[in-house]
Scaffold this motif. Structure first.
Motif, PDB file in Angstrom:
ATOM      1  N   GLN A  41      32.929 -25.707 -45.956  1.00  0.00           N
ATOM      2  CA  GLN A  41      33.467 -27.029 -46.266  1.00  0.00           C
ATOM      3  C   GLN A  41      34.340 -27.569 -45.129  1.00  0.00           C
ATOM      4  N   GLY A  42      34.785 -26.676 -44.265  1.00  0.00           N
ATOM      5  CA  GLY A  42      35.681 -27.087 -43.189  1.00  0.00           C
ATOM      6  C   GLY A  42      34.981 -27.475 -41.900  1.00  0.00           C
ATOM      7  N   LEU A  43      33.656 -27.565 -41.890  1.00  0.00           N
ATOM      8  CA  LEU A  43      32.912 -27.838 -40.656  1.00  0.00           C
ATOM      9  C   LEU A  43      33.340 -29.164 -40.017  1.00  0.00           C
ATOM     10  N   ILE A  83      29.760 -23.604 -33.531  1.00  0.00           N
ATOM     11  CA  ILE A  83      30.412 -23.698 -34.831  1.00  0.00           C
ATOM     12  C   ILE A  83      29.453 -23.435 -35.997  1.00  0.00           C
ATOM     13  N   ASN A  84      28.224 -23.908 -35.915  1.00  0.00           N
ATOM     14  CA  ASN A  84      27.271 -23.682 -37.018  1.00  0.00           C
ATOM     15  C   ASN A  84      26.961 -22.202 -37.197  1.00  0.00           C
ATOM     16  N   GLN A  85      26.779 -21.503 -36.082  1.00  0.00           N
ATOM     17  CA  GLN A  85      26.505 -20.069 -36.143  1.00  0.00           C
ATOM     18  C   GLN A  85      27.714 -19.301 -36.652  1.00  0.00           C
ATOM     19  N   LEU A  86      28.922 -19.728 -36.246  1.00  0.00           N
ATOM     20  CA  LEU A  86      30.134 -19.035 -36.672  1.00  0.00           C
ATOM     21  C   LEU A  86      30.302 -19.095 -38.183  1.00  0.00           C
ATOM     22  N   TYR A  87      30.022 -20.254 -38.777  1.00  0.00           N
ATOM     23  CA  TYR A  87      30.195 -20.394 -40.220  1.00  0.00           C
ATOM     24  C   TYR A  87      29.173 -19.585 -41.018  1.00  0.00           C
ATOM     25  N   THR A  88      28.043 -19.241 -40.411  1.00  0.00           N
ATOM     26  CA  THR A  88      27.078 -18.394 -41.119  1.00  0.00           C
ATOM     27  C   THR A  88      27.599 -16.972 -41.300  1.00  0.00           C
ATOM     28  N   LEU A  89      28.629 -16.600 -40.521  1.00  0.00           N
ATOM     29  CA  LEU A  89      29.201 -15.253 -40.608  1.00  0.00           C
ATOM     30  C   LEU A  89      30.268 -15.139 -41.688  1.00  0.00           C
ATOM     31  N   MET A  90      30.672 -16.280 -42.268  1.00  0.00           N
ATOM     32  CA  MET A  90      31.746 -16.286 -43.259  1.00  0.00           C
ATOM     33  C   MET A  90      31.209 -16.583 -44.650  1.00  0.00           C
ATOM     34  N   ALA A 115      39.427 -23.742 -40.835  1.00  0.00           N
ATOM     35  CA  ALA A 115      38.928 -24.763 -39.912  1.00  0.00           C
ATOM     36  C   ALA A 115      39.971 -25.113 -38.857  1.00  0.00           C
ATOM     37  N   ILE A 116      41.224 -25.268 -39.281  1.00  0.00           N
ATOM     38  CA  ILE A 116      42.308 -25.589 -38.356  1.00  0.00           C
ATOM     39  C   ILE A 116      42.491 -24.471 -37.338  1.00  0.00           C
ATOM     40  N   PHE A 117      42.411 -23.246 -37.813  1.00  0.00           N
ATOM     41  CA  PHE A 117      42.592 -22.105 -36.900  1.00  0.00           C
ATOM     42  C   PHE A 117      41.541 -22.113 -35.800  1.00  0.00           C
ATOM     43  N   ILE A 118      40.297 -22.375 -36.162  1.00  0.00           N
ATOM     44  CA  ILE A 118      39.221 -22.410 -35.155  1.00  0.00           C
ATOM     45  C   ILE A 118      39.527 -23.462 -34.102  1.00  0.00           C
ATOM     46  N   ALA A 119      39.917 -24.654 -34.540  1.00  0.00           N
ATOM     47  CA  ALA A 119      40.191 -25.749 -33.603  1.00  0.00           C
ATOM     48  C   ALA A 119      41.436 -25.495 -32.767  1.00  0.00           C
ATOM     49  N   THR A 120      42.414 -24.814 -33.340  1.00  0.00           N
ATOM     50  CA  THR A 120      43.682 -24.594 -32.654  1.00  0.00           C
ATOM     51  C   THR A 120      43.535 -23.692 -31.440  1.00  0.00           C
ATOM     52  N   LYS A 130      41.261 -38.861 -52.323  1.00  0.00           N
ATOM     53  CA  LYS A 130      39.905 -39.422 -52.317  1.00  0.00           C
ATOM     54  C   LYS A 130      38.907 -38.541 -51.576  1.00  0.00           C
ATOM     55  N   TYR A 131      39.328 -37.972 -50.440  1.00  0.00           N
ATOM     56  CA  TYR A 131      38.390 -37.224 -49.586  1.00  0.00           C
ATOM     57  C   TYR A 131      38.747 -35.753 -49.426  1.00  0.00           C
ATOM     58  N   GLY A 132      39.812 -35.285 -50.070  1.00  0.00           N
ATOM     59  CA  GLY A 132      40.167 -33.881 -50.020  1.00  0.00           C
ATOM     60  C   GLY A 132      40.587 -33.430 -48.638  1.00  0.00           C
ATOM     61  N   ILE A 133      40.131 -32.243 -48.230  1.00  0.00           N
ATOM     62  CA  ILE A 133      40.556 -31.672 -46.951  1.00  0.00           C
ATOM     63  C   ILE A 133      40.042 -32.490 -45.762  1.00  0.00           C
ATOM     64  N   GLU A 134      38.916 -33.162 -45.919  1.00  0.00           N
ATOM     65  CA  GLU A 134      38.425 -34.015 -44.838  1.00  0.00           C
ATOM     66  C   GLU A 134      39.349 -35.220 -44.642  1.00  0.00           C
ATOM     67  N   GLY A 135      39.912 -35.722 -45.725  1.00  0.00           N
ATOM     68  CA  GLY A 135      40.875 -36.807 -45.626  1.00  0.00           C
ATOM     69  C   GLY A 135      42.130 -36.377 -44.886  1.00  0.00           C
ATOM     70  N   ALA A 136      42.575 -35.132 -45.121  1.00  0.00           N
ATOM     71  CA  ALA A 136      43.750 -34.608 -44.413  1.00  0.00           C
ATOM     72  C   ALA A 136      43.482 -34.525 -42.913  1.00  0.00           C
ATOM     73  N   ALA A 137      42.269 -34.126 -42.543  1.00  0.00           N
ATOM     74  CA  ALA A 137      41.913 -34.018 -41.122  1.00  0.00           C
ATOM     75  C   ALA A 137      41.904 -35.386 -40.449  1.00  0.00           C
ATOM     76  N   VAL A 138      41.334 -36.377 -41.102  1.00  0.00           N
ATOM     77  CA  VAL A 138      41.299 -37.738 -40.544  1.00  0.00           C
ATOM     78  C   VAL A 138      42.716 -38.293 -40.417  1.00  0.00           C
ATOM     79  N   ALA A 139      43.562 -38.020 -41.400  1.00  0.00           N
ATOM     80  CA  ALA A 139      44.957 -38.465 -41.334  1.00  0.00           C
ATOM     81  C   ALA A 139      45.660 -37.855 -40.120  1.00  0.00           C
TER      82      ALA A 139
END
Length: 485
Positions: free
Chosen positions: A330-332, A317-324, A257-262, A385-394
């Protein structure tokens, strides 16, 4: 911005080439050829090495850029370059000795949640040294306004090497364990090639003089260790803490997920290679008007380009994740969050270069210390508490606060900011395109959908940017490419 535009375009092409190869590696080869725990292990090793790297570098990359243009005689330049070449050993040697003495303790601490890490702990130090000296030699070439080859080595070389090694794993020429060691060698080889290139530009003539202002340079280098570490820590702290707080495979999902955004940060990274030494030169020569123009121009240009990439990511992004593999979806949410962070970074233009190369660089120590503490606390609170989504918000909160402080401080000390009416126009344009294209899907295969939406959005976006002259630099490039008057 002749030299800036020329090298920025070349660097952008090279960086996107590297990211394209990296995309294949990260989104498909790693996820298909390695298990999630080994993928997470590799990311953890590299992230931890990146966190160590600024410490081992002792701020030399920034010191080279800040001070070199202020020395006008050959003798002073040779003295300065010699000092810079050996300064990192003041940290590398003691850290290596401490690591050797307390290796088992350190390895056990790092591996308390994921035992697979323990056998590879020593590689973190080796990679950190290779990464540190690569940046030193890259800066050596940048102070001579030669950034293109170094950018290729930084963005593309290791990714090509990684692709070759991953294919070797697939064809059973390498085991996964051998792949990890071979990947480390790629980074060492990259550093050695960069050294040869840097010395071909200017071979070091070793010279030390007792009359040289070592104390001033040493003080800056020492302080910039912390200041220069902030961005690197914020980039890799989340992945490090994920490895310490939850299962290792989550880092793999987070990394994709980070790579896509980067990808949004690519134009800023490309432009920074040449804008950084140019900013230092303008500051040393006290050319405030030229500096303000560069500040505003770099901001709007990067915001427009980064905004277009942001649009492409959001609408596809939705179409890209269908290819993986399905578990990586979980990283959407993370893609959305980190994409906003990267877009705001583009909006800052050469803000970082102004602070780091000015006499006010010490303020980054204060900002950085506070932001790193904030990021650590947020990660400790949100990851369990929120896993990888918590790391993103942080990460989002920490970067927003950090970017606001830097914008405020440059405006306070230099009486300048990067914004204009065109900034608002571009923001509206980005928002409208995201809303218009996100919910629109063609009834075709995901790859065709991505291609069609990207082409349509690209043509419309480029036309509006050119028609309303949102960026003088981009309009000049459009006219040259399409031979317009």
């Amino acid at each position: 911005m002749g030299i800036v535009a020329s090298q920025s375009i070349k660097n952008t092409i090279i960086t996107y080439l590297g990211f394209g190869i990296g995309a294949i590696n990260t989104l498909f080869l790693y996820t298909q050829f390695l298990t999630a725990d080994y993928f997470g292990l590799i990311v953890f090793i590299l992230s931890t090495a990146n966190i160590m790297m600024p410490l081992l570098m002792f701020g030399v990359n920034n010191s080279l850029i800040k001070f070199y243009s202020s020395y006008k005689t050959r003798k002073h330049q040779n003295n300065f370059l010699t000092f810079m070449l050996f300064l990192p050993f003041l940290v590398i040697i003691p850290v290596g000795l401490i690591g050797s003495l307390f290796y088992d303790t350190i390895a056990s601490w790092l591996a308390k949640e994921n035992h697979i890490i323990k056998d590879y702990t020593w590689l973190i130090y080796v990679l950190a040294v290779a990464l540190a000296y690569f940046e030193v030699f890259f800066s050596w070439s940048k102070i001579h306004f030669k950034s293109v080859f170094g950018n290729f080595m930084r963005e593309a070389f290791h990714r090509v090497g990684t692709m070759v090694l991953l294919l070797a794993v697939y064809y059973e020429k390498l085991s996964v364990e051998e792949f990890i060691y071979a990947l480390s060698f790629v980074y060492i080889l990259r550093m050695l090639i960069m050294k040869i290139y840097a010395f071909s530009i200017r071979f070091p003539k070793l010279y030390l003089n007792t009359n040289f202002d070592y104390l001033n340079v040493l003080k800056y280098s020492f302080l910039i260790i912390i200041a220069g570490s902030v961005s690197m820590l914020l980039l890799d702290l989340d992945k490090f803490m994920l490895g310490e707080l939850i299962e290792l495979e989550n880092i793999a999902y987070y990394t994709v997920a980070i790579f896509i955004a980067t990808v949004i940060a690519v134009p800023a990274r490309a432009m920074h290679q040449i804008v950084n030494p140019l900013t230092a030169s303008l500051l040393n020569d006290k050319k405030k008007k030229e500096l303000e123009k560069l500040y505003k121009t770099s901001s709007i240009t990067l915001f427009i380009i980064g905004g277009f990439i942001f649009i492409l990511i959001i609408i596809n992004i939705n179409q890209l994740y269908t290819l993986m593999n399905p578990e990586y979806s979980q990283g959407l949410f993370i893609v959305f969050i980190i994409s906003i962070v990267k877009l705001i970074d583009n909006l800052l233009g050469n803000n970082n270069a102004i602070i780091f190369n000015s006499n006010y660089y010490r303020i980054i120590l204060v900002f950085g210390f506070c932001i790193v503490i904030l990021a650590v606390l947020l990660n400790y609170l949100l990851i369990p508490k929120y896993g990888i989504e918590g790391a993103a918000v942080a990460s989002l909160i920490a970067f927003l606060v950090y970017d606001f402080l830097k914008l405020w401080y440059v405006n306070l000390k230099f009486k300048m900011h990067p914004f204009s009416g065109k900034t608002i126009h571009t923001l509206v344009l980005i928002t409208v395109f995201c809303l218009a294209f996100y919910f629109w899907e063609f009834p075709f295969h995901a790859i065709i959908n991505i291609a069609l939406k990207s082409i349509l959005a690209g043509i419309a976006y480029a036309f509006i940017v050119f028609k309303f002259s949102l960026s003088e630099d981009l309009n000049t490039i459009f006219k040259k490419v399409f031979k317009l008057r």
